[in-house]
Design a protein around this motif. Structure first.
Motif, PDB file in Angstrom:
ATOM      1  N   LEU A  54       0.831  -1.200   0.000  1.00  0.00           N
ATOM      2  CA  LEU A  54       0.000   0.000   0.000  1.00  0.00           C
ATOM      3  C   LEU A  54       0.866   1.249   0.000  1.00  0.00           C
ATOM      4  O   LEU A  54       0.387   2.352  -0.220  1.00  0.00           O
ATOM      5  N   PRO A  72      -0.394  -4.003  -4.134  1.00  0.00           N
ATOM      6  CA  PRO A  72      -1.134  -5.058  -3.448  1.00  0.00           C
ATOM      7  C   PRO A  72      -1.152  -6.351  -4.273  1.00  0.00           C
ATOM      8  O   PRO A  72      -1.326  -6.312  -5.482  1.00  0.00           O
ATOM      9  N   PHE A  80      -8.150  -4.767   8.925  1.00  0.00           N
ATOM     10  CA  PHE A  80      -7.996  -3.481   9.589  1.00  0.00           C
ATOM     11  C   PHE A  80      -8.493  -3.515  11.026  1.00  0.00           C
ATOM     12  O   PHE A  80      -9.171  -4.444  11.452  1.00  0.00           O
ATOM     13  N   ALA A  84     -14.441  -2.411   8.564  1.00  0.00           N
ATOM     14  CA  ALA A  84     -14.400  -1.915   7.191  1.00  0.00           C
ATOM     15  C   ALA A  84     -15.299  -2.730   6.266  1.00  0.00           C
ATOM     16  O   ALA A  84     -14.892  -3.174   5.201  1.00  0.00           O
ATOM     17  N   TRP A  88     -23.948  -1.376   2.759  1.00  0.00           N
ATOM     18  CA  TRP A  88     -25.116  -1.761   1.949  1.00  0.00           C
ATOM     19  C   TRP A  88     -25.049  -3.214   1.507  1.00  0.00           C
ATOM     20  O   TRP A  88     -25.958  -3.725   0.885  1.00  0.00           O
ATOM     21  N   ILE A 101     -14.016  -8.002  -6.922  1.00  0.00           N
ATOM     22  CA  ILE A 101     -13.100  -6.960  -7.401  1.00  0.00           C
ATOM     23  C   ILE A 101     -12.096  -7.536  -8.391  1.00  0.00           C
ATOM     24  O   ILE A 101     -11.719  -6.893  -9.364  1.00  0.00           O
ATOM     25  N   ARG A 151      -9.815 -15.714  -0.296  1.00  0.00           N
ATOM     26  CA  ARG A 151      -9.005 -16.136  -1.446  1.00  0.00           C
ATOM     27  C   ARG A 151      -7.831 -17.022  -1.024  1.00  0.00           C
ATOM     28  O   ARG A 151      -6.847 -17.138  -1.746  1.00  0.00           O
TER      29      ARG A 151
ATOM     30  N   GLU B 160     -10.686   4.001   5.917  1.00  0.00           N
ATOM     31  CA  GLU B 160     -10.384   2.568   5.993  1.00  0.00           C
ATOM     32  C   GLU B 160     -11.050   1.815   4.839  1.00  0.00           C
ATOM     33  O   GLU B 160     -10.521   0.813   4.370  1.00  0.00           O
ATOM     34  N   LEU B 161     -12.202   2.327   4.360  1.00  0.00           N
ATOM     35  CA  LEU B 161     -12.842   1.659   3.228  1.00  0.00           C
ATOM     36  C   LEU B 161     -12.063   1.906   1.935  1.00  0.00           C
ATOM     37  O   LEU B 161     -11.938   1.019   1.096  1.00  0.00           O
ATOM     38  N   GLU B 163      -8.866   2.393   1.835  1.00  0.00           N
ATOM     39  CA  GLU B 163      -7.672   1.564   1.970  1.00  0.00           C
ATOM     40  C   GLU B 163      -7.991   0.097   1.680  1.00  0.00           C
ATOM     41  O   GLU B 163      -7.202  -0.617   1.065  1.00  0.00           O
ATOM     42  N   LEU B 164      -9.169  -0.333   2.114  1.00  0.00           N
ATOM     43  CA  LEU B 164      -9.595  -1.710   1.816  1.00  0.00           C
ATOM     44  C   LEU B 164      -9.632  -1.940   0.308  1.00  0.00           C
ATOM     45  O   LEU B 164      -9.086  -2.925  -0.196  1.00  0.00           O
ATOM     46  N   MET B 165     -10.260  -1.010  -0.420  1.00  0.00           N
ATOM     47  CA  MET B 165     -10.348  -1.163  -1.876  1.00  0.00           C
ATOM     48  C   MET B 165      -8.948  -1.189  -2.498  1.00  0.00           C
ATOM     49  O   MET B 165      -8.686  -1.956  -3.407  1.00  0.00           O
ATOM     50  N   ARG B 166      -8.059  -0.329  -1.978  1.00  0.00           N
ATOM     51  CA  ARG B 166      -6.684  -0.323  -2.486  1.00  0.00           C
ATOM     52  C   ARG B 166      -6.010  -1.667  -2.233  1.00  0.00           C
ATOM     53  O   ARG B 166      -5.351  -2.217  -3.106  1.00  0.00           O
ATOM     54  N   SER B 167      -6.213  -2.195  -1.003  1.00  0.00           N
ATOM     55  CA  SER B 167      -5.541  -3.450  -0.655  1.00  0.00           C
ATOM     56  C   SER B 167      -6.067  -4.601  -1.507  1.00  0.00           C
ATOM     57  O   SER B 167      -5.409  -5.622  -1.658  1.00  0.00           O
ATOM     58  N   LEU B 168      -7.290  -4.438  -2.067  1.00  0.00           N
ATOM     59  CA  LEU B 168      -7.842  -5.473  -2.930  1.00  0.00           C
ATOM     60  C   LEU B 168      -7.486  -5.214  -4.392  1.00  0.00           C
ATOM     61  O   LEU B 168      -7.973  -5.890  -5.284  1.00  0.00           O
ATOM     62  N   ASN B 169      -6.656  -4.211  -4.616  1.00  0.00           N
ATOM     63  CA  ASN B 169      -6.229  -3.880  -5.969  1.00  0.00           C
ATOM     64  C   ASN B 169      -7.390  -3.452  -6.872  1.00  0.00           C
ATOM     65  O   ASN B 169      -7.417  -3.748  -8.069  1.00  0.00           O
ATOM     66  N   ALA B 170      -8.360  -2.749  -6.281  1.00  0.00           N
ATOM     67  CA  ALA B 170      -9.516  -2.305  -7.066  1.00  0.00           C
ATOM     68  C   ALA B 170      -9.097  -1.201  -8.031  1.00  0.00           C
ATOM     69  O   ALA B 170      -8.225  -0.390  -7.724  1.00  0.00           O
ATOM     70  N   SER B 171      -9.722  -1.204  -9.213  1.00  0.00           N
ATOM     71  CA  SER B 171      -9.434  -0.144 -10.178  1.00  0.00           C
ATOM     72  C   SER B 171     -10.109   1.143  -9.716  1.00  0.00           C
ATOM     73  O   SER B 171     -10.951   1.140  -8.829  1.00  0.00           O
ATOM     74  N   GLN B 174     -13.799   0.828 -10.148  1.00  0.00           N
ATOM     75  CA  GLN B 174     -14.411  -0.011  -9.113  1.00  0.00           C
ATOM     76  C   GLN B 174     -14.529   0.751  -7.805  1.00  0.00           C
ATOM     77  O   GLN B 174     -15.540   0.687  -7.122  1.00  0.00           O
ATOM     78  N   LEU B 179     -17.744   1.818  -4.235  1.00  0.00           N
ATOM     79  CA  LEU B 179     -17.577   2.399  -2.905  1.00  0.00           C
ATOM     80  C   LEU B 179     -18.072   3.841  -2.806  1.00  0.00           C
ATOM     81  O   LEU B 179     -19.085   4.116  -2.187  1.00  0.00           O
TER      82      LEU B 179
END
Lengths: 261, 264
Positions: A54, A72, A80, A84, A88, A101, A151, B160-161, B163-171, B174, B179
């Protein structure tokens, strides 16, 4: 599995540069459970983010599974301090988020089965269709745990995941985590500021000192598993090591080059 | 806990029947006071008609009044829809770029600070007597709250959300659709709810000037002929329309964002 060589991290703060980490050399073996412990501001979360990709390190090299970390990785999961969860999404669909994703993944149906298994493993069967706000904090963090396991990661990075929970739930979850760890052979790096948690969970505890964050000492923990904070057959060992860690954390760091023998 | 911070829970605070009944009681009392006043002080109907006079007036010409209500409603909904179609994308762009925000935001503030009544005649000069000046007036009224609330909603994503998306390698896409936009929806809806009431005001203002249709026109005409009762009938229809539109949005929100109810 994880290799850090001479890693350092410098941030641009408001009053000039701040050295968060300095000269970190750490080698985590496959399947090992390592906890990073230190006072707040010692850079332990930063270290975790470097391994997660990160954040790029200012100096030194970070490797996971023999390859330099550039971003990543799909076989590394991050958990975390707060759950997080996307508010929805149902519990099930939150657990499946990483799969959704990942565009390269073709076998999405298989994961659904796996998600149900994982939720059962943490005692959340029957809650698949609930929304996060309907769950307690401990249950939410369990969902988060399932999401980071979906995963089958080679490496799990956990940033004080239980610190926002009440003491009982915390004990329960640390037992569950050990159980899961014994079943899967995941490598875990776990950040905490709780000495007990560090001792109960880890194969090795890395003690960090603050400003700049450095490795003070690495302590091996040979107490047989499963360990527990509540009923513990090895209370004396835990107490002894906890005492030692406590001393290390409260001690003033010796000035450079004048380290005592 | 002191007694003041913990109101007593009774049937009146907890029952769903009471939740429907209490507003009706409030309304009935208000109408009763109004009616009582017109009788007690024997007020002339051209000054203040009684509620009954207003009801009778409506049933004198229900088709006509409902048709005018329809006209106003259509302008309101069209202008409101247009404000969403233009306002939401502008907000999304502003949030993405600091430069654009600095460039556009003061302009938006300036436009918003103009009293809208002042430009109603100008809109007629520019766009004639048809439906357009009305729709544009509604648009001008609604635009700002929608932009502000959307922009704020887009900025409120918890770190934190992200960062979560980043840690999942989201484009980027996405992260945006799965989000940020989803997270902003409750706040966007808050903007819509503020805007819809302003939209009704906008349609009435625009119908005061250069119009031949709509409830605003009816009110203006009734003023000219001192038909106060007709004005009251039109005003009542306006407020009913406003409430219906508002609750339509509330229902839509409940249906689309069931997860957001618990957060407030």
């Amino acid at each position: 599995m994880i290799r850090l060589d001479g890693v350092g991290q410098v941030f641009d703060g408001r009053e000039g540069q701040v050295t968060a980490l300095e000269k970190i050399d750490l080698h985590v073996r496959g399947g090992e459970f390592v906890t990073l412990i230190g006072r707040s501001g010692c850079g332990k979360s930063t270290l975790l983010r470097l391994i997660a990709g990160l954040l790029p390190p200012t100096s030194g090299a970070v490797q996971v599974a023999g390859k330099p970390v550039t971003g990543p990785r799909r076989d590394v999961s991050f958990m975390f301090q707060r759950p997080a969860l996307l508010p929805w999404r149902s519990v099930l669909s939150n657990v499946l988020l990483p799969v959704e994703i990942d565009k390269g993944d073709r076998n999405k149906a298989e994961y659904k089965e796996r998600a149900h298994q994982l939720l059962e493993l943490v005692g959340l069967q029957g809650f698949e269709r609930r929304l996060p706000h309907e769950l307690s904090g401990g249950m939410q963090q369990r969902v988060s745990l399932c999401r980071s396991l979906i995963r089958d990661p080679q490496v799990m990075l956990m940033d004080e995941p239980f610190s926002a929970l009440d003491a009982l739930t915390r004990t329960e979850l640390s037992e569950e985590l050990q159980r899961i760890k014994m079943e899967l052979s995941t490598t875990i790096v776990f950040v905490t500021h709780s000495i007990e948690e560090a001792v109960v969970l880890a194969d090795r505890v890395v003690v960090l000192t603050p400003r700049p964050g450095r490795m003070r000492e690495v302590v091996d923990i040979d107490i047989p598993r499963p360990r527990s904070l509540g009923q513990n057959a090895h209370l004396t060992e835990v107490a002894a090591i906890s005492g030692r860690l406590h001393a290390l954390l409260s001690e003033k760091e010796p000035v450079d080059e004048v380290r005592p023998r | 806990m002191s007694r003041r911070t913990m109101p007593k829970r009774t049937w009146l605070t907890d029952s769903p029947v009471a939740a429907v009944l209490l507003p009706i009681v409030g309304l009935a009392v208000a109408i009763g006071l109004w009616w009582g006043a017109t009788i007690a002080f024997s007020i002339e109907p051209y000054l203040l008609p009684s509620p009954w006079d207003v009801v009778v007036k409506f049933f004198d010409q229900p088709a006509y009044l409902l048709q005018e209500t329809g006209t106003s409603m259509l302008e309101t909904v069209e202008g409101f829809g247009l404000a969403i179609v233009i306002g939401v994308p502008i907000a999304l762009v502003i949030v993405r770029s600091v430069v654009l925000e600095r460039l556009v935001y003061p302009l938006l503030l300036m436009v918003n600070s103009i009293p809208k009544v002042a430009i109603a005649p100008l809109l007629v000069i520019w766009m004639g007597f048809g439906q357009w000046p009305k729709v544009v007036m509604v648009l001008l009224m609604c635009f700002f709250p929608i932009v502000i609330s959307t922009a704020q909603g887009m900025k409120s994503t918890p770190t934190e959300l992200v960062e979560l998306m980043r840690s999942l390698n989201a484009s980027r896409a996405q992260e945006f659709f799965k989000l940020r936009l989803r997270y902003a929806m409750p706040q966007i809806f808050t903007g819509f709810k503020v805007a819809i009431s302003l939209a009704v005001i906008g349609s009435v203002i625009s119908e005061f000037v250069g119009a031949t249709k709509g409830l605003g026109y009816v009110i203006q005409q009734s003023g000219a002929s001192a038909d106060t009762t007709l004005a009251f009938a039109a005003i009542t229809l306006l407020s009913v329309m406003s409430i219906v539109l508002f609750y339509a949005l509330v229902l839509l929100e409940h249906w689309l964002l069931p997860w957001a109810q618990e957060k407030r």
